[in-house]
Motif scaffolding. Structure first.
Motif, PDB file in Angstrom:
ATOM      1  N   ASN A 146      -2.819   1.558  -9.991  1.00  0.00           N
ATOM      2  CA  ASN A 146      -2.924   0.915  -8.682  1.00  0.00           C
ATOM      3  C   ASN A 146      -2.940  -0.588  -8.823  1.00  0.00           C
ATOM      4  N   LYS A 147      -3.654  -1.117  -9.792  1.00  0.00           N
ATOM      5  CA  LYS A 147      -3.731  -2.559  -9.995  1.00  0.00           C
ATOM      6  C   LYS A 147      -2.375  -3.120 -10.369  1.00  0.00           C
TER       7      LYS A 147
ATOM      8  N   ASP B 253       0.204   9.086  -2.390  1.00  0.00           N
ATOM      9  CA  ASP B 253       1.559   9.290  -1.868  1.00  0.00           C
ATOM     10  C   ASP B 253       2.368   8.003  -1.918  1.00  0.00           C
ATOM     11  N   LEU B 254       1.742   6.897  -1.556  1.00  0.00           N
ATOM     12  CA  LEU B 254       2.429   5.613  -1.582  1.00  0.00           C
ATOM     13  C   LEU B 254       2.794   5.228  -3.012  1.00  0.00           C
ATOM     14  N   ILE B 255       1.892   5.427  -3.933  1.00  0.00           N
ATOM     15  CA  ILE B 255       2.173   5.130  -5.345  1.00  0.00           C
ATOM     16  C   ILE B 255       3.307   6.015  -5.853  1.00  0.00           C
TER      17      ILE B 255
ATOM     18  N   GLY C 239      -2.377   3.205   8.374  1.00  0.00           N
ATOM     19  CA  GLY C 239      -2.662   1.864   7.875  1.00  0.00           C
ATOM     20  C   GLY C 239      -1.519   1.181   7.157  1.00  0.00           C
ATOM     21  N   PHE C 240      -0.385   1.857   6.970  1.00  0.00           N
ATOM     22  CA  PHE C 240       0.742   1.233   6.260  1.00  0.00           C
ATOM     23  C   PHE C 240       2.051   1.838   6.744  1.00  0.00           C
ATOM     24  N   THR C 241       2.977   0.963   7.148  1.00  0.00           N
ATOM     25  CA  THR C 241       4.288   1.406   7.633  1.00  0.00           C
ATOM     26  C   THR C 241       5.355   0.460   7.108  1.00  0.00           C
ATOM     27  N   LEU C 242       6.459   1.012   6.667  1.00  0.00           N
ATOM     28  CA  LEU C 242       7.644   0.233   6.293  1.00  0.00           C
ATOM     29  C   LEU C 242       8.833   0.802   7.056  1.00  0.00           C
TER      30      LEU C 242
ATOM     31  N   LEU D  87       1.127  -4.225  -0.331  1.00  0.00           N
ATOM     32  CA  LEU D  87       0.483  -2.927  -0.272  1.00  0.00           C
ATOM     33  C   LEU D  87      -0.966  -3.073   0.168  1.00  0.00           C
ATOM     34  N   PRO D  88      -1.529  -2.015   0.733  1.00  0.00           N
ATOM     35  CA  PRO D  88      -2.954  -2.060   1.073  1.00  0.00           C
ATOM     36  C   PRO D  88      -3.789  -2.221  -0.197  1.00  0.00           C
TER      37      PRO D  88
END
Length: 92
Positions: A40-41, A79-81, A61-64, A72-73
């Motif tokens: 993540n970092k 899922d995002l990763i 909280g996040f949309t593209l 990124l948050p």
């Protein structure tokens, strides 16, 4: 007499191949979480965009969408990763 001892971060996979070291489930989970946190970092800096601007990605909280570029948050979801690692979302 003092000795200098170097320590390195170990992964759960390192321990699986070593028959002498036995980890319980809690220790394995802790190592896996540590690895995920390190990932993540690595992915948290910079702006990201969709590889294909005709697609979109949305989670709470996040949309593209389209050609949008966003940071990124603070704590990206698994899922995002996964979308970043698969190339669906790329660094801008």
């Amino acid at each position: 007499m003092a000795t200098n001892k170097k320590t390195t971060a170990a992964s759960a996979k390192d321990f699986e191949s070593n028959e002498e070291v036995k980890l319980n489930d809690a220790e394995k989970d802790a190592l896996e979480k540590q690895e995920a946190s390190a990932q993540n970092k690595e992915t948290s800096s910079g702006k990201y965009k969709l590889a294909n601007p005709d697609s979109s990605y949305q989670e709470p909280g996040f949309t593209l969408v389209g050609d949008q570029e966003k940071e990124l948050p603070e704590d990206p979801s698994n899922d995002l990763i996964a979308r970043i690692q698969s190339g669906f979302i790329v660094k801008a």
